[in-house]
Design an enzyme around this catalytic site. Structure first.
Site, PDB file in Angstrom:
ATOM      1  N   SER A 104      -4.786  -8.058   9.014  1.00 29.18           N
ATOM      2  CA  SER A 104      -4.074  -6.785   9.083  1.00 29.18           C
ATOM      3  C   SER A 104      -3.193  -6.857  10.322  1.00 29.18           C
ATOM      4  O   SER A 104      -3.685  -7.061  11.437  1.00 29.18           O
ATOM      5  CB  SER A 104      -5.077  -5.646   9.201  1.00 29.18           C
ATOM      6  OG  SER A 104      -4.413  -4.491   9.658  1.00 29.18           O
ATOM      7  N   ASP A 163       0.808  -1.222   0.000  1.00 32.30           N
ATOM      8  CA  ASP A 163       0.000   0.000   0.000  1.00 32.30           C
ATOM      9  C   ASP A 163       0.840   1.271   0.000  1.00 32.30           C
ATOM     10  O   ASP A 163       0.564   2.203  -0.738  1.00 32.30           O
ATOM     11  CB  ASP A 163      -0.958  -0.010   1.197  1.00 32.30           C
ATOM     12  CG  ASP A 163      -1.904  -1.201   1.122  1.00 32.30           C
ATOM     13  OD1 ASP A 163      -2.756  -1.211   0.219  1.00 32.30           O
ATOM     14  OD2 ASP A 163      -1.751  -2.132   1.921  1.00 32.30           O
ATOM     15  N   ASP A 186      -5.205   4.725  14.328  1.00 29.80           N
ATOM     16  CA  ASP A 186      -3.870   5.165  13.921  1.00 29.80           C
ATOM     17  C   ASP A 186      -3.886   6.499  13.179  1.00 29.80           C
ATOM     18  O   ASP A 186      -2.989   7.315  13.342  1.00 29.80           O
ATOM     19  CB  ASP A 186      -3.183   4.075  13.095  1.00 29.80           C
ATOM     20  CG  ASP A 186      -2.821   2.864  13.951  1.00 29.80           C
ATOM     21  OD1 ASP A 186      -2.512   3.073  15.143  1.00 29.80           O
ATOM     22  OD2 ASP A 186      -2.856   1.730  13.447  1.00 29.80           O
ATOM     23  N   ARG A 242       3.233   5.055  17.030  1.00 30.77           N
ATOM     24  CA  ARG A 242       2.831   6.153  16.137  1.00 30.77           C
ATOM     25  C   ARG A 242       3.472   7.496  16.496  1.00 30.77           C
ATOM     26  O   ARG A 242       3.977   8.179  15.618  1.00 30.77           O
ATOM     27  CB  ARG A 242       1.307   6.275  16.056  1.00 30.77           C
ATOM     28  CG  ARG A 242       0.557   5.100  15.385  1.00 30.77           C
ATOM     29  CD  ARG A 242       1.301   4.432  14.279  1.00 30.77           C
ATOM     30  NE  ARG A 242       0.550   3.407  13.566  1.00 30.77           N
ATOM     31  CZ  ARG A 242       0.769   2.094  13.647  1.00 30.77           C
ATOM     32  NH1 ARG A 242       1.700   1.613  14.462  1.00 30.77           N
ATOM     33  NH2 ARG A 242       0.084   1.255  12.913  1.00 30.77           N
TER      34      ARG A 242
HETATM   35  N1  ARG Z   1      -6.415  -1.767  17.758  1.00 34.84           N
HETATM   36  C1  ARG Z   1      -5.034  -1.515  18.049  1.00 34.84           C
HETATM   37  C2  ARG Z   1      -4.837  -0.056  18.287  1.00 34.84           C
HETATM   38  O1  ARG Z   1      -5.641   0.720  17.931  1.00 34.84           O
HETATM   39  C3  ARG Z   1      -4.130  -2.060  16.983  1.00 34.84           C
HETATM   40  C4  ARG Z   1      -4.105  -1.336  15.692  1.00 34.84           C
HETATM   41  C5  ARG Z   1      -3.245  -2.043  14.736  1.00 34.84           C
HETATM   42  N2  ARG Z   1      -3.056  -1.294  13.537  1.00 34.84           N
HETATM   43  C6  ARG Z   1      -3.133  -1.837  12.340  1.00 34.84           C
HETATM   44  N3  ARG Z   1      -2.967  -1.022  11.346  1.00 34.84           N
HETATM   45  N4  ARG Z   1      -3.390  -3.104  12.149  1.00 34.84           N
HETATM   46  O2  ARG Z   1      -3.865   0.343  18.866  1.00 34.84           O
END
Ligand code: ARG
Length: 400
Positions: free
Chosen positions: A175, A14, A124, A95
């Site tokens: 994912s 991506d 995110d 992040r």
């Molecule tokens: N739900 C978790 C969080 O918000 C994990 C997110 C994982 N991110 C991803 N792009 N798969 O921190």
């Protein structure tokens, strides 16, 4: 002036497709930034070359593993950070670090915008953009997956039509986001919350149900920072990395939960965070031994709020900053050793020792050598229960 877009680059399909796409769409140039937060996999040089092959004007790779461990994982450990009492925040922690490096690259290469690959449904995007608006609000934000509805199929088609040097065949049904603090798996058959996770979802942990010998480890902390394993001094990165392997081999740190996202969606998440769970368990117990009762009680509320702020993307906010100062102060005496048994998916504390311990054997003992004056307890209990005694008497008096 034409746009210079700093892209948070993973090396995957991506964000690789995003390089030529963003250049075309903005009529500008793309600076790809890949940050190593201990996710493993490909080496940084291969990722850098791919970014350039996809048409990036500049490609920067940052080995941020020690920084991530010391400045993000250790503070989370000191806050015993478990969102909804379970999730050790691994994605939420990486992040703000990535944002720091994006902003630094924007400043170095004259970036005017920042791009990330997040969708509009997750946390995110918030973490990236809240971080950016704190560190450099002048940068524009572009999120192709969210703003221009990019899908995986569209990305594959685009990559093939442009002959981009990316492997489009390895399509994982999940994912996945992973780093030194753990691994998050979502989507696919896990979206049916009645479906149990199958063994191939996991990568950091072995099946805890398999018979094997237990492992015993002694973790040494200095002022809330883990500094040694079994007496060997290690950097935070080395220590977490080694403990991931040892606790992971015992199946420690598997979490399967439904989670409240900031955007209002409840989502199914499977995590594995062997070192994080073992360390938080050990750290909490050392706090039990070394932190004074009222401070410890108050800190539990601070810890929870800290975790929620970080989950919600507010790493660079004034409240988070102020809570950091409180937590740092609370860690002054959190020094000593915790012995744990890692086995059958659990990290169990079996011993604690500390020069700054508040545990007094002579006060606690029921054997000879007791120094606690029990005669003082009678008056204490009398006065302590006086308010509820008075109000209970009033209730009896006024009952019809
Ligand atoms: N739900 C978790 C969080 O918000 C994990 C997110 C994982 N991110 C991803 N792009 N798969 O921190």
């Amino acid at each position: 002036m034409s746009e210079r877009v700093v892209l948070a680059y993973s090396g995957g399909l991506d964000t690789s497709v995003a390089i030529p796409y963003l250049a075309e769409r903005t009529g500008g140039e793309v600076v790809a930034v890949a940050v190593d937060v201990g996710q493993g996999g490909e080496d940084l040089e291969a990722i850098r070359k791919r970014a350039l092959a996809c048409g990036a004007a500049e490609a920067v790779v940052v080995d941020a593993r020690e920084e991530f461990a010391a400045d993000f994982c250790v503070p989370a450990l000191q806050a015993n950070a478990l969102y909804m009492d379970r999730y050790p925040l691994l994605s939420a922690l990486s992040r703000p670090l990535i944002v720091k490096h994006l902003v630094a690259a924007a400043e170095r290469f004259g970036g005017t915008a920042v791009a990330h690959g997040c969708t509009g449904k997750g946390n995110d995007q918030v973490r990236f953009e809240a971080g950016l608006s704190a560190l450099n609000p002048g940068l524009k934000v572009i999120a192709p997956a969210r703003d221009f509805a990019w899908t995986r199929d569209k990305a594959i088609e685009y990559a093939e039509s442009r002959g981009l040097p990316i492997d489009v065949s390895s399509k994982s049904p999940y994912s996945i986001d992973q780093n030194l603090w753990g691994r998050a798996v979502e989507t696919g058959f896990l979206e049916d919350i009645w479906n149990g996770p199958v063994e191939d979802v996991y990568d950091y942990t072995a099946d805890p149900a398999v018979q094997r010998d237990p492992d015993e480890v002694v973790i040494t902390f200095r002022s809330g920072v883990p500094v040694a394993l079994d007496g060997r001094e290690l950097t935070p990165f080395q220590l977490i990395d080694e403990l991931n392997r040892r606790a992971g081999a015992q199946g420690v740190g598997r979490i399967d939960m439904v989670e409240d996202r900031l955007v209002g969606i409840k989502s199914r998440e499977v995590y594995e965070a062997p070192a994080a769970i073992a360390l938080i368990t050990a750290h909490m117990e050392l706090e039990n031994v070394t932190v004074e009762r009222d401070l410890a009680r108050f800190k539990r509320g601070v810890d929870q709020r800290w975790g929620e702020l970080v989950y919600d993307g507010l790493w660079f906010s004034p409240l988070k900053h102020a809570l950091d100062a409180f937590i740092a102060e609370s860690q002054k005496h959190v020094s000593g050793d915790i012995r744990m048994t890692l086995h059958g998916g659990r990290a169990v504390v079996t011993g604690r020792r500390s020069d700054s311990s508040l545990y007094s054997h002579s006060l606690a003992t029921y054997d000879t050598g007791d120094t606690f004056d029990q005669s003082l307890a009678r008056g204490f209990v009398e006065l302590f229960s006086l308010p509820s005694k008075m109000s209970a008497a009033r209730d009896r008096r006024t009952r019809d």
